[in-house]
Write a protein that holds these residues in place. Sequence first.
Motif, PDB file in Angstrom:
ATOM      1  N   UNK A  47     -17.845 -64.834  88.632  1.00 62.20           N
ATOM      2  CA  UNK A  47     -18.112 -63.809  87.617  1.00 62.20           C
ATOM      3  C   UNK A  47     -17.736 -62.452  88.198  1.00 62.20           C
ATOM      4  N   UNK A  48     -18.267 -62.154  89.361  1.00 60.11           N
ATOM      5  CA  UNK A  48     -17.941 -60.896  90.011  1.00 60.11           C
ATOM      6  C   UNK A  48     -18.637 -60.765  91.339  1.00 60.11           C
ATOM      7  N   UNK A  49     -18.147 -59.824  92.139  1.00 56.20           N
ATOM      8  CA  UNK A  49     -18.725 -59.579  93.452  1.00 56.20           C
ATOM      9  C   UNK A  49     -18.884 -58.087  93.682  1.00 56.20           C
ATOM     10  N   UNK A  50     -19.709 -57.755  94.674  1.00 56.49           N
ATOM     11  CA  UNK A  50     -19.907 -56.351  95.038  1.00 56.49           C
ATOM     12  C   UNK A  50     -20.139 -56.260  96.535  1.00 56.49           C
ATOM     13  N   UNK A  51     -19.475 -55.308  97.168  1.00 57.80           N
ATOM     14  CA  UNK A  51     -19.683 -55.091  98.594  1.00 57.80           C
ATOM     15  C   UNK A  51     -20.872 -54.148  98.802  1.00 57.80           C
ATOM     16  N   UNK A  52     -21.246 -53.965 100.049  1.00 59.47           N
ATOM     17  CA  UNK A  52     -22.358 -53.059 100.348  1.00 59.47           C
ATOM     18  C   UNK A  52     -21.997 -51.611 100.013  1.00 59.47           C
ATOM     19  N   UNK A  53     -20.719 -51.324  99.966  1.00 55.46           N
ATOM     20  CA  UNK A  53     -20.271 -49.978  99.614  1.00 55.46           C
ATOM     21  C   UNK A  53     -20.155 -49.784  98.111  1.00 55.46           C
ATOM     22  N   UNK A  58     -14.258 -58.264  89.284  1.00 50.24           N
ATOM     23  CA  UNK A  58     -14.723 -59.060  88.154  1.00 50.24           C
ATOM     24  C   UNK A  58     -13.669 -60.060  87.702  1.00 50.24           C
ATOM     25  N   UNK A  59     -14.150 -61.156  87.166  1.00 48.44           N
ATOM     26  CA  UNK A  59     -13.251 -62.064  86.473  1.00 48.44           C
ATOM     27  C   UNK A  59     -12.751 -61.388  85.209  1.00 48.44           C
ATOM     28  N   UNK A  60     -11.515 -61.699  84.829  1.00 42.91           N
ATOM     29  CA  UNK A  60     -10.943 -61.076  83.634  1.00 42.91           C
ATOM     30  C   UNK A  60     -11.788 -61.337  82.391  1.00 42.91           C
ATOM     31  N   UNK A  61     -12.417 -62.490  82.349  1.00 48.85           N
ATOM     32  CA  UNK A  61     -13.167 -62.889  81.154  1.00 48.85           C
ATOM     33  C   UNK A  61     -14.416 -62.044  80.910  1.00 48.85           C
ATOM     34  N   UNK A  62     -14.867 -61.314  81.936  1.00 47.76           N
ATOM     35  CA  UNK A  62     -16.100 -60.525  81.780  1.00 47.76           C
ATOM     36  C   UNK A  62     -15.868 -59.026  81.954  1.00 47.76           C
ATOM     37  N   UNK A  63     -14.663 -58.636  82.308  1.00 44.19           N
ATOM     38  CA  UNK A  63     -14.379 -57.217  82.516  1.00 44.19           C
ATOM     39  C   UNK A  63     -14.694 -56.415  81.262  1.00 44.19           C
ATOM     40  N   UNK A  64     -15.356 -55.294  81.457  1.00 43.42           N
ATOM     41  CA  UNK A  64     -15.724 -54.437  80.333  1.00 43.42           C
ATOM     42  C   UNK A  64     -17.015 -54.838  79.647  1.00 43.42           C
ATOM     43  N   UNK A  65     -17.531 -56.018  79.955  1.00 40.91           N
ATOM     44  CA  UNK A  65     -18.777 -56.482  79.340  1.00 40.91           C
ATOM     45  C   UNK A  65     -19.902 -56.637  80.367  1.00 40.91           C
ATOM     46  N   UNK A  66     -19.558 -57.074  81.557  1.00 40.64           N
ATOM     47  CA  UNK A  66     -20.552 -57.317  82.599  1.00 40.64           C
ATOM     48  C   UNK A  66     -20.433 -56.254  83.686  1.00 40.64           C
ATOM     49  N   UNK A  67     -21.579 -55.914  84.279  1.00 39.51           N
ATOM     50  CA  UNK A  67     -21.600 -54.952  85.367  1.00 39.51           C
ATOM     51  C   UNK A  67     -22.486 -55.468  86.484  1.00 39.51           C
ATOM     52  N   UNK A  81     -25.304 -58.019  81.576  1.00 39.21           N
ATOM     53  CA  UNK A  81     -24.372 -58.710  80.699  1.00 39.21           C
ATOM     54  C   UNK A  81     -24.554 -58.185  79.276  1.00 39.21           C
ATOM     55  N   UNK A  82     -23.505 -57.581  78.760  1.00 45.81           N
ATOM     56  CA  UNK A  82     -23.514 -57.042  77.403  1.00 45.81           C
ATOM     57  C   UNK A  82     -22.488 -57.769  76.542  1.00 45.81           C
TER      58      UNK A  82
END
Length: 114
Positions: A47-53, A58-67, A81-82
């Motif tokens: 779905x997506x990942x985030x570094x400590x920074x 994001x996966x293309x399927x959730x871009x713009x909808x998930x944070x 998830x919106x």
Amino acid sequence: VQLQASGGGLVQAGGSLRLSCAASGSIFSIDVMGWYRQAPGKQRELVGTITSAGVTNYADSVKGRFTISRDNAKKTVYLQMNSLKPEDTAVYYCKIQRLSTAYWGRGTLVTVSS
């Protein structure tokens, strides 16, 4: 490291949910935290990942909808998830990738009704 995900549930299409995943034990700046999901009959996918920074992917399927966000002090990663769609229905898993070692949490079920 143990991970505990929460926040799943049943929501109508177009609705929102916020998942949380809290880590027990220490987390480090090298840790990449993320969310994956597995729909019935399908393989687990990113779905997506985030570094400590705070750098996200994001996966293309959730871009713009998930944070994805992360609170290092609370050792917690979030998934907002919106505009949910029925195809977002899946078990959602959180993960910490620490160099070559992966730590997975138990999943939390998200069901989106049409």
